[in-house]
Design an enzyme around this catalytic site. Sequence first.
Site, PDB file in Angstrom:
ATOM      1  N   HIS A 114      23.922 -20.049  51.696  1.00  0.00           N
ATOM      2  CA  HIS A 114      23.236 -18.785  51.995  1.00  0.00           C
ATOM      3  C   HIS A 114      23.282 -18.507  53.494  1.00  0.00           C
ATOM      4  CE1 HIS A 114      20.721 -18.427  48.040  1.00  0.00           C
ATOM      5  NE2 HIS A 114      21.934 -17.937  47.915  1.00  0.00           N
ATOM      6  N   ASP A 117      21.352 -17.298  55.708  1.00  0.00           N
ATOM      7  CA  ASP A 117      20.286 -17.672  56.645  1.00  0.00           C
ATOM      8  C   ASP A 117      20.355 -19.153  57.030  1.00  0.00           C
ATOM      9  OD1 ASP A 117      19.551 -17.973  53.901  1.00  0.00           O
ATOM     10  OD2 ASP A 117      17.459 -18.282  54.474  1.00  0.00           O
ATOM     11  N   HIS A 118      21.176 -19.923  56.344  1.00  0.00           N
ATOM     12  CA  HIS A 118      21.388 -21.340  56.685  1.00  0.00           C
ATOM     13  C   HIS A 118      22.760 -21.583  57.309  1.00  0.00           C
ATOM     14  CE1 HIS A 118      17.863 -22.846  54.385  1.00  0.00           C
ATOM     15  NE2 HIS A 118      18.008 -21.645  53.861  1.00  0.00           N
TER      16      HIS A 118
HETATM   17 ZN   LIG Z   1      19.043 -20.211  50.021  1.00  0.00          ZN
END
Ligand SMILES: [Zn+2]
Length: 278
Positions: free
Chosen positions: A89, A91-92
């Site tokens: 994802h 945001d990571h």
């Molecule tokens: Zn995630």
Amino acid sequence: MTDAASLPGQPRGGVVSGPATARAVNVLAPNPSAMTLDGTNTWIVSEPDSDLAVVIDPGPLDEGHLHTVVDTAEKAGKRIALTLLTHGHADHAEGAARFAELTGTRVRALDPALRLGDEGLGAGDVITVGGLELRVVPTPGHTADSLSFHLPADRAVLTGDTVLGRGTTVVAHPDGRLGDYLDSLRRLRSLTVDDGVRTILPGHGPVLQDAQGAVEYYLAHRAHRLAQVETAVEMGYRTPAEVVAHVYADVDRSLWPAAELSVRAQLDYLAEHGIVQP
Ligand SMILES: [Zn+2]
């Protein structure tokens, strides 16, 4: 935005929240939202007497944040030797390529598309850097590629989005599957029961000092939601949106799109187990 953002000459993003355990330091990314809680936790992990460190989840592509992570390690006398991802994802993982460029490190992840360098990452792998040992624990369910990292020396586990510091996580249908997720929670519970893990270092939100209690709560919450979804279907709510409006009536509407992913995963699970015919 963070306090650091208002100071001229300071990096735009990233707040160091201090050591969470003897070996793990969190740098909080400046991307807070309903979905990311306070923002993404970027973890710097290393042996106290080593000059090498591992970074888990560089976070979003935020130049200030990435520089704060590098600076934090350098101030502690450490060079970042490896970058790991809990899952893909944005945001990571979005900042991973740029972070690898800044640090000259490889990026290891379960998903080959996220890797930089030729080394993969998977179940049973043990990563050793400067005396630090991290054991790779597959925890699919939030996403198919979700991994956790067991840090035995601190009796801790880094869980990415599989377990969060506050609230509960989304089973991101169709990539995330509820059956996998429940198996992953049981795997984490066994780390707490059989391997002495006490602390959860999550991908968002505060550190959890009662790892077993947190995992038990997640399992109970999932069972409760599943029963609610099953009842809703029996009552005649058919579409995922209808089920969300009924089951998640008490949850802020901004979270309903995420809840719908979890509901779709739950409807799949019920159908696969012959509990409710779709
Ligand atoms: Zn995630």
